[in-house]
Design an enzyme around this catalytic site. Structure first.
Site, short mmCIF file in Angstrom:
data_model
loop_
_atom_site.label_atom_id
_atom_site.label_comp_id
_atom_site.label_asym_id
_atom_site.label_seq_id
_atom_site.Cartn_x
_atom_site.Cartn_y
_atom_site.Cartn_z
N HIS A 76 -131.97 -19.84 30.08
CA HIS A 76 -132.99 -18.78 30.05
C HIS A 76 -133.09 -18.21 28.64
CE1 HIS A 76 -129.21 -16.56 30.49
NE2 HIS A 76 -129.82 -15.58 29.83
N HIS A 96 -133.23 -16.84 21.38
CA HIS A 96 -132.35 -18.01 21.41
C HIS A 96 -132.13 -18.44 22.85
CE1 HIS A 96 -129.73 -14.67 22.43
NE2 HIS A 96 -129.10 -15.57 23.17
O1 3AM Z 1 -129.43 -13.25 25.63
P1 3AM Z 1 -128.70 -14.13 26.61
O2 3AM Z 1 -128.92 -13.71 28.03
O3 3AM Z 1 -128.93 -15.57 26.37
O4 3AM Z 1 -126.24 -11.83 27.61
C1 3AM Z 1 -125.63 -12.21 26.40
C2 3AM Z 1 -126.51 -13.09 25.55
O5 3AM Z 1 -127.15 -14.01 26.38
C3 3AM Z 1 -124.49 -13.15 26.69
O6 3AM Z 1 -124.30 -13.88 25.50
C4 3AM Z 1 -125.51 -13.89 24.76
C5 3AM Z 1 -125.27 -13.36 23.38
O7 3AM Z 1 -124.75 -12.07 23.43
N1 3AM Z 1 -123.27 -12.45 27.05
C6 3AM Z 1 -122.81 -11.29 26.55
N2 3AM Z 1 -121.65 -10.97 27.12
C7 3AM Z 1 -121.35 -11.94 28.01
C8 3AM Z 1 -120.27 -12.19 28.90
N3 3AM Z 1 -119.22 -11.36 29.01
C9 3AM Z 1 -122.40 -12.89 27.97
N4 3AM Z 1 -122.41 -13.98 28.73
C10 3AM Z 1 -121.37 -14.14 29.57
N5 3AM Z 1 -120.32 -13.30 29.64
#
Ligand code: 3AM
Length: 164
Positions: A117, A40
């Site tokens: 990304h 995603h």
């Molecule tokens: O897979 P991506 O990098 O798009 O890294 C987590 C993931 O992003 C991000 O939210 C998406 C779904 O879990 N994520 C998890 N914890 C986070 C936080 N505390 C976060 N992004 C920002 N702050």
């Protein structure tokens, strides 16, 4: 409930991302690869929040017109490796409107600068070898909706469910 807002990938894009992941695997890159069903593009991370309906109201109120996305480039945040996207003013505008809507509704979200990304692999290691060279296919998709996603910790990693 742990919530985030994302664009689920279309078929062509998903296949292209999997091909890049396979190239890395063949090149000896170890790590936690994002399973195909979890691929995603995150637009806003909300985190623990009890009221998904309030978030859906914001999604419904954001003006939305379908737009195109295309893969472009590879990058890394430390040991998290990702695929990038061609610059898209429509995507940037969509994220701005979405975040403004969340803020106006008093829904908390991670306000870090949006850095589009698609996460390929977390905790990537090459075991001392150089990063294998891979070609990024120029795959694209039409974004026809943005989704509210729920994230749960499963036995074998995260389970993402599209709430809508
Ligand atoms: O897979 P991506 O990098 O798009 O890294 C987590 C993931 O992003 C991000 O939210 C998406 C779904 O879990 N994520 C998890 N914890 C986070 C936080 N505390 C976060 N992004 C920002 N702050």
């Amino acid at each position: 409930m742990r919530l985030f807002i994302a664009i689920p990938l279309g078929e062509e894009m998903r296949a292209a991302v999997r091909a890049v992941q396979d190239d890395f695997r063949r090149g000896g890159v170890k790590g936690n690869y994002t399973p195909p069903e979890n691929l995603h593009l995150t637009l806003a991370f909300i985190g623990e929040y009890p009221d998904p309906d309030a978030v859906l109201e914001v999604l419904d109120a954001v003006p939305f017109r379908p737009f195109e996305l295309r893969l472009d480039g590879l990058g890394a945040f430390g040991d998290l490796w990702w695929l990038g996207l061609e610059d898209s003013p429509a995507l940037a505008a969509c994220v701005r409107a979405l975040r403004r809507g969340l803020a106006n509704a008093g829904i908390p979200f991670d306000g870090k600068r949006f850095s589009p990304h698609i996460t390929l692999v977390r905790r990537a290691t090459t075991g001392g070898r150089p990063m294998p060279g891979v070609a990024v296919p120029r795959a694209g998709m039409t974004v026809d909706h943005i989704a509210l996603m729920r994230s749960d910790r499963g036995r074998n990693g995260m389970i993402y469910t599209e709430l809508r």
